[in-house]
Design a protein around this motif. Structure first.
Motif, PDB file in Angstrom:
ATOM      1  N   MET A   1       0.856  -1.197   0.000  1.00  0.00           N
ATOM      2  CA  MET A   1       0.000   0.000   0.000  1.00  0.00           C
ATOM      3  C   MET A   1       0.883   1.235   0.000  1.00  0.00           C
ATOM      4  O   MET A   1       1.890   1.301   0.703  1.00  0.00           O
ATOM      5  CB  MET A   1      -0.882  -0.006   1.260  1.00  0.00           C
ATOM      6  N   SER A   2       0.534   2.210  -0.805  1.00  0.00           N
ATOM      7  CA  SER A   2       1.350   3.420  -0.906  1.00  0.00           C
ATOM      8  C   SER A   2       1.228   4.244   0.354  1.00  0.00           C
ATOM      9  O   SER A   2       0.280   4.126   1.123  1.00  0.00           O
ATOM     10  CB  SER A   2       0.905   4.249  -2.117  1.00  0.00           C
ATOM     11  N   ALA A   3       2.206   5.097   0.570  1.00  0.00           N
ATOM     12  CA  ALA A   3       2.231   5.924   1.778  1.00  0.00           C
ATOM     13  C   ALA A   3       1.114   6.953   1.738  1.00  0.00           C
ATOM     14  O   ALA A   3       0.803   7.525   0.700  1.00  0.00           O
ATOM     15  CB  ALA A   3       3.575   6.627   1.905  1.00  0.00           C
ATOM     16  N   ALA A   4       0.522   7.191   2.911  1.00  0.00           N
ATOM     17  CA  ALA A   4      -0.523   8.213   3.011  1.00  0.00           C
ATOM     18  C   ALA A   4       0.111   9.577   3.132  1.00  0.00           C
ATOM     19  O   ALA A   4       1.262   9.712   3.555  1.00  0.00           O
ATOM     20  CB  ALA A   4      -1.396   7.938   4.237  1.00  0.00           C
ATOM     21  N   PRO A   5      -0.595  10.637   2.734  1.00  0.00           N
ATOM     22  CA  PRO A   5      -0.083  11.987   2.932  1.00  0.00           C
ATOM     23  C   PRO A   5       0.169  12.272   4.397  1.00  0.00           C
ATOM     24  O   PRO A   5      -0.458  11.689   5.286  1.00  0.00           O
ATOM     25  CB  PRO A   5      -1.227  12.874   2.398  1.00  0.00           C
ATOM     26  N   ALA A   6       1.099  13.164   4.657  1.00  0.00           N
ATOM     27  CA  ALA A   6       1.438  13.494   6.033  1.00  0.00           C
ATOM     28  C   ALA A   6       0.262  14.134   6.745  1.00  0.00           C
ATOM     29  O   ALA A   6      -0.482  14.914   6.166  1.00  0.00           O
ATOM     30  CB  ALA A   6       2.638  14.443   6.055  1.00  0.00           C
ATOM     31  N   THR A 178      -3.437  20.171   4.730  1.00  0.00           N
ATOM     32  CA  THR A 178      -2.286  19.301   4.577  1.00  0.00           C
ATOM     33  C   THR A 178      -2.533  18.353   3.420  1.00  0.00           C
ATOM     34  O   THR A 178      -3.680  17.999   3.123  1.00  0.00           O
ATOM     35  CB  THR A 178      -1.996  18.497   5.859  1.00  0.00           C
ATOM     36  N   GLY A 179      -1.462  17.970   2.739  1.00  0.00           N
ATOM     37  CA  GLY A 179      -1.579  17.078   1.593  1.00  0.00           C
ATOM     38  C   GLY A 179      -0.211  16.590   1.193  1.00  0.00           C
ATOM     39  O   GLY A 179       0.745  16.657   1.976  1.00  0.00           O
ATOM     40  N   GLU A 180      -0.095  16.122  -0.040  1.00  0.00           N
ATOM     41  CA  GLU A 180       1.175  15.576  -0.503  1.00  0.00           C
ATOM     42  C   GLU A 180       2.278  16.627  -0.514  1.00  0.00           C
ATOM     43  O   GLU A 180       3.446  16.305  -0.381  1.00  0.00           O
ATOM     44  CB  GLU A 180       0.989  14.983  -1.894  1.00  0.00           C
ATOM     45  N   GLY A 181       1.912  17.896  -0.649  1.00  0.00           N
ATOM     46  CA  GLY A 181       2.914  18.951  -0.629  1.00  0.00           C
ATOM     47  C   GLY A 181       3.269  19.438   0.758  1.00  0.00           C
ATOM     48  O   GLY A 181       4.061  20.367   0.899  1.00  0.00           O
ATOM     49  N   GLY A 182       2.701  18.819   1.779  1.00  0.00           N
ATOM     50  CA  GLY A 182       2.954  19.250   3.146  1.00  0.00           C
ATOM     51  C   GLY A 182       1.924  20.255   3.619  1.00  0.00           C
ATOM     52  O   GLY A 182       1.032  20.661   2.858  1.00  0.00           O
ATOM     53  N   PRO A 183       2.047  20.683   4.859  1.00  0.00           N
ATOM     54  CA  PRO A 183       1.045  21.599   5.423  1.00  0.00           C
ATOM     55  C   PRO A 183       1.193  23.008   4.868  1.00  0.00           C
ATOM     56  O   PRO A 183       2.280  23.458   4.521  1.00  0.00           O
ATOM     57  CB  PRO A 183       1.354  21.568   6.922  1.00  0.00           C
ATOM     58  N   ARG A 184       0.068  23.696   4.771  1.00  0.00           N
ATOM     59  CA  ARG A 184       0.098  25.093   4.359  1.00  0.00           C
ATOM     60  C   ARG A 184      -1.055  25.829   5.024  1.00  0.00           C
ATOM     61  O   ARG A 184      -2.114  25.249   5.285  1.00  0.00           O
ATOM     62  CB  ARG A 184       0.002  25.233   2.842  1.00  0.00           C
ATOM     63  N   SER A 185      -0.852  27.094   5.264  1.00  0.00           N
ATOM     64  CA  SER A 185      -1.890  27.936   5.846  1.00  0.00           C
ATOM     65  C   SER A 185      -2.677  28.593   4.720  1.00  0.00           C
ATOM     66  O   SER A 185      -2.101  29.122   3.776  1.00  0.00           O
ATOM     67  CB  SER A 185      -1.278  29.008   6.752  1.00  0.00           C
ATOM     68  N   TYR A 254      -7.526  20.481   7.495  1.00  0.00           N
ATOM     69  CA  TYR A 254      -8.296  19.938   6.384  1.00  0.00           C
ATOM     70  C   TYR A 254      -7.370  19.226   5.399  1.00  0.00           C
ATOM     71  O   TYR A 254      -6.278  19.706   5.096  1.00  0.00           O
ATOM     72  CB  TYR A 254      -9.067  21.043   5.661  1.00  0.00           C
ATOM     73  N   HIS A 255      -7.838  18.081   4.924  1.00  0.00           N
ATOM     74  CA  HIS A 255      -7.151  17.363   3.848  1.00  0.00           C
ATOM     75  C   HIS A 255      -8.176  17.059   2.766  1.00  0.00           C
ATOM     76  O   HIS A 255      -9.107  16.275   2.975  1.00  0.00           O
ATOM     77  CB  HIS A 255      -6.538  16.049   4.357  1.00  0.00           C
ATOM     78  N   HIS A 256      -8.027  17.707   1.597  1.00  0.00           N
ATOM     79  CA  HIS A 256      -8.942  17.489   0.473  1.00  0.00           C
ATOM     80  C   HIS A 256      -8.233  16.617  -0.562  1.00  0.00           C
ATOM     81  O   HIS A 256      -7.313  17.067  -1.240  1.00  0.00           O
ATOM     82  CB  HIS A 256      -9.364  18.829  -0.133  1.00  0.00           C
ATOM     83  N   HIS A 257      -8.673  15.374  -0.650  1.00  0.00           N
ATOM     84  CA  HIS A 257      -7.990  14.420  -1.513  1.00  0.00           C
ATOM     85  C   HIS A 257      -8.547  14.466  -2.938  1.00  0.00           C
ATOM     86  O   HIS A 257      -9.614  15.027  -3.196  1.00  0.00           O
ATOM     87  CB  HIS A 257      -8.104  13.006  -0.946  1.00  0.00           C
TER      88      HIS A 257
END
Length: 297
Positions: A1-6, A178-185, A254-257
């Protein structure tokens, strides 16, 4: 299984959730969302929660709810019991509505969808603006004064949020993604919501609440620290952040996949029964097959 986003950095207890409606079969898009949320929780040593969003009592059916449990358990997912069911939480939504009413931020609305389309499409209005809920409400029923200063709230009818009054109480509304690019405000002035989103419905006459209100109240009740959901709901996030601040609730991350789409590029919907998890199960697929289909293996 592939790694989940941070997950959220610095969050000691990551609690995220999958919140389906029991109005039809779960499909591959639901599988991807549930598995993504579970992976995020597992990677952070946190908790995966399940919530049944059944405020639509006409379309929600016990057999669909049971199939949700069966499909998710077949995928290998587990969650704490008891499961939160929105149909059992109407008193909590009513309390939130009463708080906003007493603050002078709600007003009754009797407009139908046809009324709104006609008013927003009038020649002098130009092309109708659209937001997360469709056509931005043109303000037909909006009063000059806050109703809470004149009368008690009457249950049963539709209530809208006076976005201009609400935005006037807030400045910038930063929240964390947060997502594949890391956290952002992410930050934006509340005032922009007046034109781009408008006076959203917080109590539907047929539900007694609305998705926007119920999801915010329930995330707080469940202690959700990371909201995991599809990218199609990203534009609704400012509404939820605004409600969280107005109601004095915690602000989750929030994580929007990404969305799972068909061969034509359309996102899957419950009408896509051919891609129902239960159908794949009946045809002999394994949970690992499903993970590969949605790109998680």
């Amino acid at each position: 299984m592939s790694a989940a986003p941070a997950g959220p950095r610095g969050a000691p207890d990551v609690r995220t959730r999958f919140a389906p409606s029991p109005t039809g079969p779960l499909h591959l898009g639901h599988a991807f969302s549930a598995l993504t949320a579970a992976q995020l929780a597992e990677k952070a040593g946190g908790t995966f929660l399940l919530r049944i969003e059944d405020i639509d009592r006409q379309r929600s059916k016990p057999e669909w709810e049971q199939r949700i449990y069966d499909d998710l358990r077949w995928l290998g997912l587990e969650w704490p019991e008891p499961v939160l069911r929105q149909s059992e939480r109407m008193a909590a939504y009513d309390d939130a509505l009463e708080l906003l009413w007493r603050a002078g931020l709600l007003y009754p609305c009797s407009c139908s969808r046809a009324d709104i389309y006609q008013a927003a499409s009038a020649p002098q209005e130009g092309a109708p603006l659209t937001g997360p809920d469709g056509i931005v409400y043109p303000g037909t029923c909006r009063p000059a004064d806050a109703p809470a200063r004149r009368t008690d709230r009457r249950p049963g009818g539709a209530l809208r949020l006076d976005m201009a009054r609400a935005a006037g109480r807030l400045g910038d509304m930063p929240y964390m993604e947060t997502g594949e690019g890391g956290p952002r405000s992410v930050a934006g002035p509340a005032a922009m919501m007046v034109e781009r989103i408008g006076d959203v419905v917080l109590q539907r006459r047929d539900f007694g609440t609305s998705y926007h209100l119920a999801v915010v109240v329930d995330d707080a009740a469940q202690g959700v620290t990371l909201v995991t959901r599809g990218a199609d709901l990203a534009e609704a996030t400012p509404i939820h952040v605004l409600l969280q601040r107005l109601l004095g609730l915690p602000l989750p991350w929030y994580h929007h996949h990404r969305l799972i789409r068909d061969e034509t590029g359309r996102r899957l919907a419950k009408r896509d029964d051919a891609r129902a998890i239960s159908r794949y199960r009946a045809e002999g697929a394994t949970p690992e097959n499903i993970r590969r289909m949605v790109g998680l293996a």
